[in-house]
Design a protein around this motif. Structure first.
Motif, short mmCIF file in Angstrom:
data_model
loop_
_atom_site.label_atom_id
_atom_site.label_comp_id
_atom_site.label_asym_id
_atom_site.label_seq_id
_atom_site.Cartn_x
_atom_site.Cartn_y
_atom_site.Cartn_z
N GLY A 118 0.95 -1.23 0.05
CA GLY A 118 -0.07 0.16 0.15
C GLY A 118 0.77 1.29 -0.09
O GLY A 118 0.69 2.32 -0.59
N ALA A 119 1.90 1.32 0.95
CA ALA A 119 2.90 2.58 0.90
C ALA A 119 3.55 2.74 -0.66
O ALA A 119 3.99 3.62 -1.15
CB ALA A 119 3.92 2.22 2.02
N ALA A 120 3.72 1.72 -1.21
CA ALA A 120 4.61 1.68 -2.47
C ALA A 120 3.58 2.18 -3.38
O ALA A 120 3.93 2.98 -4.35
CB ALA A 120 5.07 0.20 -3.10
N ALA A 121 2.47 1.57 -3.47
CA ALA A 121 1.27 2.23 -4.25
C ALA A 121 0.98 3.59 -4.01
O ALA A 121 1.01 4.50 -5.20
CB ALA A 121 0.06 1.32 -4.17
N ALA A 122 0.98 3.98 -2.84
CA ALA A 122 0.59 5.35 -2.67
C ALA A 122 1.73 6.40 -3.11
O ALA A 122 1.67 7.41 -3.79
CB ALA A 122 0.36 5.67 -1.21
N ALA B 144 3.39 17.37 -0.99
CA ALA B 144 2.34 16.87 -0.42
C ALA B 144 2.63 15.36 -0.45
O ALA B 144 2.31 14.62 0.47
CB ALA B 144 1.08 17.31 -1.10
N GLY B 145 3.06 14.89 -1.76
CA GLY B 145 3.18 13.50 -1.83
C GLY B 145 4.20 12.90 -1.03
O GLY B 145 4.03 11.78 -0.58
N ALA B 146 5.26 13.73 -0.84
CA ALA B 146 6.45 13.29 0.34
C ALA B 146 6.12 13.17 1.42
O ALA B 146 6.25 12.08 2.33
CB ALA B 146 7.75 14.20 0.07
N ALA C 235 5.79 9.87 3.69
CA ALA C 235 6.62 9.62 5.19
C ALA C 235 5.70 9.23 6.37
O ALA C 235 5.81 8.58 7.15
CB ALA C 235 7.02 11.09 5.54
N GLY C 236 4.17 9.75 6.30
CA GLY C 236 3.31 9.49 7.17
C GLY C 236 3.08 7.93 7.03
O GLY C 236 3.02 7.19 8.22
N ILE C 237 2.97 7.44 5.96
CA ILE C 237 2.61 6.01 5.88
C ILE C 237 3.82 5.03 6.20
O ILE C 237 3.73 4.30 6.82
CB ILE C 237 2.40 5.83 4.36
CG1 ILE C 237 0.91 6.17 3.92
CG2 ILE C 237 2.38 4.26 4.20
CD1 ILE C 237 0.80 6.22 2.48
N VAL C 238 5.03 5.66 6.01
CA VAL C 238 6.33 4.73 6.36
C VAL C 238 6.42 4.78 8.00
O VAL C 238 6.38 3.83 8.66
CB VAL C 238 7.68 5.58 5.85
CG1 VAL C 238 8.92 4.83 6.73
CG2 VAL C 238 7.55 5.22 4.49
N LEU D 173 4.11 5.65 -5.41
CA LEU D 173 4.06 5.66 -7.05
C LEU D 173 2.77 6.75 -7.62
O LEU D 173 2.90 7.39 -8.46
CB LEU D 173 3.72 4.40 -7.60
CG LEU D 173 4.90 3.29 -7.64
CD1 LEU D 173 4.40 1.96 -8.19
CD2 LEU D 173 6.05 4.10 -8.47
N LEU D 174 1.72 6.66 -6.78
CA LEU D 174 0.51 7.55 -7.19
C LEU D 174 1.08 8.88 -6.95
O LEU D 174 0.58 9.95 -7.85
CB LEU D 174 -0.69 7.27 -6.48
CG LEU D 174 -2.18 7.94 -6.85
CD1 LEU D 174 -2.36 7.76 -8.10
CD2 LEU D 174 -3.14 7.44 -5.72
N ALA D 175 1.44 9.39 -5.66
CA ALA D 175 2.17 10.68 -5.51
C ALA D 175 3.14 11.20 -6.51
O ALA D 175 3.27 12.34 -6.76
CB ALA D 175 2.68 10.64 -4.20
N ILE D 176 3.84 10.11 -7.18
CA ILE D 176 4.65 10.61 -8.19
C ILE D 176 3.98 10.70 -9.52
O ILE D 176 4.22 11.66 -10.31
CB ILE D 176 6.27 9.80 -8.22
CG1 ILE D 176 6.72 9.89 -7.07
CG2 ILE D 176 7.01 9.93 -9.53
CD1 ILE D 176 7.95 8.94 -6.83
N ALA D 177 3.16 9.72 -9.78
CA ALA D 177 2.66 9.84 -11.21
C ALA D 177 1.48 10.86 -11.35
O ALA D 177 1.53 11.14 -12.48
CB ALA D 177 2.07 8.19 -11.36
N ALA D 178 0.93 10.97 -10.58
CA ALA D 178 -0.35 12.08 -10.52
C ALA D 178 -0.02 13.52 -11.03
O ALA D 178 -0.27 14.08 -11.86
CB ALA D 178 -1.25 12.01 -9.48
#
Length: 186
Positions: A10-14, A165-167, A171-174, A16-21
């Protein structure tokens, strides 16, 4: 699949989404979408309005139709700078623009909708001309605190803000994953 693997996925998907969007949002389209020309003027009676329609608004050398609608007395058609043939407006053959000039007489008042369109296409120039009495024009100029005289601005979001915001989300997920793993090991 273990809990830790699910959280890491889930963290990896989030991430990737934060970078791709943001990357896809800043991508340029394959073509330049057509935008209609829109304009507005506020005038007093016995004034001429001249509007230059930008190049590439219409196809070059295209026949154009002009209409002015209002419930008030009509202005007179003064000039069509571009090509003129028996009252039909033609766009500029080099760039696709045109110039429209309308004379508003002493008995004009109210709001006038001006439309210059290329028949059979979505290419159009919209204008709104508001004719107010000279006394009202002086009152508007004297009161700069009037909210209608304030500038209208758009809002843009910088790419750095989106990346930040993505970072922060990543960081919060990690941190959340680390706290869950630490609790499980106890």
């Amino acid at each position: 699949m273990s809990f830790l693997a699910k959280v890491l996925a889930g963290a990896a998907a989030a991430t990737l989404l934060a970078i791709a969007a943001p990357l896809s949002a800043s991508a340029t389209p394959a073509y330049t979408p057509h935008r209609p020309d829109s304009w507005a003027r506020t005038i007093v009676p016995q004034t001429s309005v001249r509007h230059t329609i930008p190049n590439e608004t219409f196809d070059p050398c295209a026949a154009l139709q002009v209409s002015v609608t209002s419930e008030s007395p009509s202005p007179t058609l003064a000039t069509f700078a571009a090509s003129q043939l028996t009252g039909a407006l033609t766009s500029d053959c080099h760039g696709g623009g045109a110039v429209v000039k309308l004379d508003f007489g002493a008995d004009t008042h109210g709001v006038y909708d001006v439309t210059v369109s290329q028949p059979g296409t979505d290419r159009v120039s919209y204008g709104v001309v508001t004719v107010i009495p000279a006394k009202s024009a002086a009152a508007v100029a004297a009161d700069p605190a009037d909210p209608s005289s304030l500038a209208r601005t758009g809002t843009t979001i910088d790419m750095g803000v989106l990346w930040g915001a993505g970072a922060a989300i990543a960081a919060g997920i990690v941190l959340w994953v680390l706290s869950r793993v630490r609790r499980r090991t106890r």
